[in-house]
Write an enzyme that holds these catalytic residues in place. Structure first.
Site, PDB file in Angstrom:
ATOM      1  N   ASN A   1       0.662  -1.352  -0.026  1.00 61.03           N
ATOM      2  CA  ASN A   1       0.026   0.067   0.007  1.00 61.03           C
ATOM      3  C   ASN A   1       0.977   1.196  -0.015  1.00 61.03           C
ATOM      4  OD1 ASN A   1       0.631   0.743   2.992  1.00 61.03           O
ATOM      5  ND2 ASN A   1      -0.407  -1.120   3.383  1.00 61.03           N
TER       6      ASN A   1
ATOM      7  N   LYS B   1       8.958 -17.926  -9.527  1.00 57.52           N
ATOM      8  CA  LYS B   1       8.526 -16.879 -10.078  1.00 57.52           C
ATOM      9  C   LYS B   1       7.245 -17.541 -10.933  1.00 57.52           C
ATOM     10  CE  LYS B   1       8.845 -12.923 -13.341  1.00 57.52           C
ATOM     11  NZ  LYS B   1       9.745 -12.614 -14.530  1.00 57.52           N
TER      12      LYS B   1
ATOM     13  N   ASP C   1      -4.048  -6.259   5.363  1.00 57.37           N
ATOM     14  CA  ASP C   1      -5.197  -7.098   6.100  1.00 57.37           C
ATOM     15  C   ASP C   1      -5.008  -8.726   5.480  1.00 57.37           C
ATOM     16  OD1 ASP C   1      -6.347  -5.402   7.635  1.00 57.37           O
ATOM     17  OD2 ASP C   1      -7.278  -4.423   6.046  1.00 57.37           O
TER      18      ASP C   1
ATOM     19  N   PHE D   1      -4.157   3.525  15.508  1.00 52.92           N
ATOM     20  CA  PHE D   1      -4.519   4.452  14.648  1.00 52.92           C
ATOM     21  C   PHE D   1      -5.640   4.095  13.741  1.00 52.92           C
ATOM     22  CE2 PHE D   1      -1.775   8.136  14.285  1.00 52.92           C
ATOM     23  CZ  PHE D   1      -1.070   8.096  15.550  1.00 52.92           C
TER      24      PHE D   1
ATOM     25  N   PRO E   1      -2.558 -11.805  10.801  1.00 49.46           N
ATOM     26  CA  PRO E   1      -2.547 -11.475  12.361  1.00 49.46           C
ATOM     27  C   PRO E   1      -2.906 -10.103  12.345  1.00 49.46           C
ATOM     28  CG  PRO E   1      -0.357 -11.959  11.718  1.00 49.46           C
ATOM     29  CD  PRO E   1      -1.034 -12.196  10.590  1.00 49.46           C
ATOM     30  N   ASP E   2      -4.080  -9.547  13.384  1.00 50.32           N
ATOM     31  CA  ASP E   2      -4.174  -7.908  13.649  1.00 50.32           C
ATOM     32  C   ASP E   2      -3.098  -7.824  14.744  1.00 50.32           C
ATOM     33  OD1 ASP E   2      -4.869  -5.735  14.943  1.00 50.32           O
ATOM     34  OD2 ASP E   2      -6.988  -6.033  13.607  1.00 50.32           O
ATOM     35  N   ILE E   3      -2.123  -7.161  14.685  1.00 52.72           N
ATOM     36  CA  ILE E   3      -0.978  -7.011  15.552  1.00 52.72           C
ATOM     37  C   ILE E   3      -1.471  -6.249  16.657  1.00 52.72           C
ATOM     38  CG2 ILE E   3       1.351  -6.548  16.207  1.00 52.72           C
ATOM     39  CD1 ILE E   3       1.518  -6.439  12.843  1.00 52.72           C
TER      40      ILE E   3
ATOM     41  N   LYS F   1     -13.744   0.288  16.815  1.00 47.59           N
ATOM     42  CA  LYS F   1     -12.276  -0.254  16.764  1.00 47.59           C
ATOM     43  C   LYS F   1     -11.721  -0.109  18.027  1.00 47.59           C
ATOM     44  CE  LYS F   1     -10.730   0.374  12.537  1.00 47.59           C
ATOM     45  NZ  LYS F   1     -10.227   1.096  11.342  1.00 47.59           N
TER      46      LYS F   1
ATOM     47  N   LYS G   1     -10.565  -4.140  19.304  1.00 50.32           N
ATOM     48  CA  LYS G   1      -9.195  -4.470  19.245  1.00 50.32           C
ATOM     49  C   LYS G   1      -8.663  -4.576  20.880  1.00 50.32           C
ATOM     50  CE  LYS G   1      -8.047  -2.976  15.050  1.00 50.32           C
ATOM     51  NZ  LYS G   1      -7.120  -3.329  13.740  1.00 50.32           N
TER      52      LYS G   1
HETATM   53  O1  C5P Z   1      -8.363  -2.534  11.429  1.00 45.79           O
HETATM   54  P1  C5P Z   1      -7.507  -1.368  10.699  1.00 45.79           P
HETATM   55  O2  C5P Z   1      -6.520  -1.879   9.700  1.00 45.79           O
HETATM   56  O3  C5P Z   1      -8.380  -0.014  10.365  1.00 45.79           O
HETATM   57  O4  C5P Z   1      -6.839  -0.817  12.172  1.00 45.79           O
HETATM   58  C1  C5P Z   1      -5.912   0.154  12.234  1.00 45.79           C
HETATM   59  C2  C5P Z   1      -4.958  -0.027  13.452  1.00 45.79           C
HETATM   60  O5  C5P Z   1      -4.611  -1.410  13.702  1.00 45.79           O
HETATM   61  C3  C5P Z   1      -3.739   0.421  13.206  1.00 45.79           C
HETATM   62  O6  C5P Z   1      -3.135   1.108  14.444  1.00 45.79           O
HETATM   63  C4  C5P Z   1      -2.823  -0.537  12.522  1.00 45.79           C
HETATM   64  O7  C5P Z   1      -1.372  -0.395  12.771  1.00 45.79           O
HETATM   65  C5  C5P Z   1      -3.402  -1.697  13.283  1.00 45.79           C
HETATM   66  N1  C5P Z   1      -3.363  -3.063  12.468  1.00 45.79           N
HETATM   67  C6  C5P Z   1      -2.398  -3.996  13.069  1.00 45.79           C
HETATM   68  N2  C5P Z   1      -2.304  -5.179  12.378  1.00 45.79           N
HETATM   69  C7  C5P Z   1      -3.031  -5.376  11.452  1.00 45.79           C
HETATM   70  C8  C5P Z   1      -4.281  -4.497  10.819  1.00 45.79           C
HETATM   71  C9  C5P Z   1      -4.139  -3.225  11.568  1.00 45.79           C
HETATM   72  O8  C5P Z   1      -1.509  -3.895  13.937  1.00 45.79           O
HETATM   73  N3  C5P Z   1      -3.149  -6.604  10.676  1.00 45.79           N
END
Ligand code: C5P
Length: 401
Positions: free
Chosen positions: A209, A287, A277, A325, A304-306, A339, A343
């Site tokens: 991105n 390749k 995501d 953020f 994973p959502d860190i 959010k 989270k």
């Molecule tokens: O769900 P969203 O992507 O909008 O959430 C944004 C927040 O979550 C940001 O703080 C981003 O750094 C964190 N994030 C993360 N891991 C992910 C997706 C988002 O830490 N896989």
């Protein structure tokens, strides 16, 4: 901010950016600082001693062998009477002299003779900045404890584009103020994620991105300025990591997750990274080839959502303050509140990134700090100023936690 009672020795070396140092003197004095200018021989090709002394309201020092000056004030005393020495512009040449410990003119002799903290604002052509010799000198100077502001990226006087533009006077002023400011985060370790992630399709292709990493770098720099040890976990960003942070470079979301977990425990964590995501479920080992027949179909799986993973750790492993953020284009506050709950973090910095806001890719932002109790709307300001507000709020919160 006040610099009242602070004495700055400003070394102006020979670069086109020297004209900005005139404005720097004005801004430093407006905050109450005394400024004594030192002009190198090359610097005098770009600005005159008269303009420096007129703005500083003081004599300009420029020649090591000026016997009157030696009688009045020796160079050792001159360098030691200052609270801070600022080298702006710091050319490739003066950086090399500093790194080598050369004492070939007044400026380099002052820098060698001093035990006063030194801050430099590098300014040079992009190729000179990128040259291994300059980068080696930079690392040496940082290791020696020299503070560094910038350089910035952009169009250069020489017609090229890239890194090497001197930081703006306001940025140097902010760094000077931060140097003299309080250090409420001394002894704290804070983690910051930043930049985009890259998700492999095959060994040569990836999905990513447009995140520049500007907000993350600004947050890390602001936390560092308040005295924190900053663990900076960054994907491949455009903006260089801030000097003084401990940098951990990663590529994918999974790498970023693993690196973050390996750095715990920390006192606080700020998640500014634009983490992908999804990733390609099974990235090809070789390749992928055009077959001329069917188009490839990519199957995705969730990353994973860190932020969520760290927020939901057991109390003993969880940072005491976790900040996320949220970039939204509509229903900013409602989405940010949702959010925060989903989270499990403590604060969300909600950011309007709708096209009319100009935030995306721009240098300014307007943050709404969303906590479980309230929403606080901050002014429309530079990402650096917003980062300083956030760092100050974090320091206050950690102080009484
Ligand atoms: O769900 P969203 O992507 O909008 O959430 C944004 C927040 O979550 C940001 O703080 C981003 O750094 C964190 N994030 C993360 N891991 C992910 C997706 C988002 O830490 N896989």
């Amino acid at each position: 901010m006040t610099l009242s009672g602070k004495h700055i020795l400003l070394i102006v070396a020979g670069g086109i950016a020297a004209y900005k140092s005139l404005d720097l003197i004005r801004q430093l004095r407006a905050q109450g600082a005394d400024v004594t200018p030192v002009l190198t021989r090359a610097g005098a090709q770009f600005v005159t001693p008269l303009s420096l002394s007129a703005l500083a309201g003081r004599k300009v020092y420029s020649d090591l062998f000026d016997l009157t000056d030696e009688a009045e004030m020796g160079h050792i005393q001159l360098s030691r009477s200052a609270d801070l020495i600022v080298v702006a512009p710091a050319t490739a040449n003066i950086m090399a002299q500093m790194a080598q410990g050369a004492a070939s003119d007044l400026a380099s002799t002052l820098l060698l003779a001093t035990d006063t903290p030194v801050m430099m604002a590098p300014a040079m052509n992009v190729r000179m900045w990128d040259h291994p010799a300059t980068q080696r000198n930079l690392q040496q100077l940082l290791a020696d404890g020299v503070l560094c502001v910038g350089p910035n990226s952009g169009d250069m006087a020489c017609g090229e584009y890239g890194s090497g533009r001197m930081a703006e006077p306001a940025e140097i002023l902010a760094a000077v103020a931060a140097h003299f400011g309080p250090k409420p985060l001394l002894g704290r370790r804070v983690l910051v994620t930043s930049g985009p992630t890259r998700e492999a399709i095959d060994p040569v292709r990836y999905i990513s991105n447009h995140s520049s990493g500007a907000q993350g770098a600004a947050v890390a720099a602001a936390l560092r300025d308040l005295g924190a040890v900053v663990e900076f976990v960054t994907g491949p960003a455009d903006v260089p990591p801030p000097h003084g942070a401990v940098v951990h470079k990663v590529q994918s979301a999974q790498d970023m997750h693993d690196q973050v977990m390996a750095l715990l425990p920390v006192d606080a964590a700020v998640f500014t990274a634009a983490v992908a995501d999804w990733r390609v479920k099974s990235a090809a080992a070789q390749k992928m080839k055009k077959t001329g027949k069917e188009l490839p179909v990519l199957e995705f799986t969730e990353n994973p959502d860190i932020l969520a993973a760290v927020s939901q750790l057991p109390v003993r492993q969880r940072p005491r303050l976790v900040v996320g953020f949220a970039a939204e284009t509509e229903n900013l506050i409602d989405h940010a509140r949702a959010k925060l709950r989903k989270k499990g973090c403590d604060w969300i910095c909600a950011n309007d990134v709708s096209p009319q806001s100009g935030t995306f890719g721009g240098s300014d932002s307007q943050i709404h700090l969303v906590t479980a109790q309230e929403v606080e709307t901050w002014p429309h300001q530079s990402k650096q100023a917003a980062a300083r507000m956030l760092a100050a709020r974090m320091a206050a919160a950690l102080g009484d936690r």
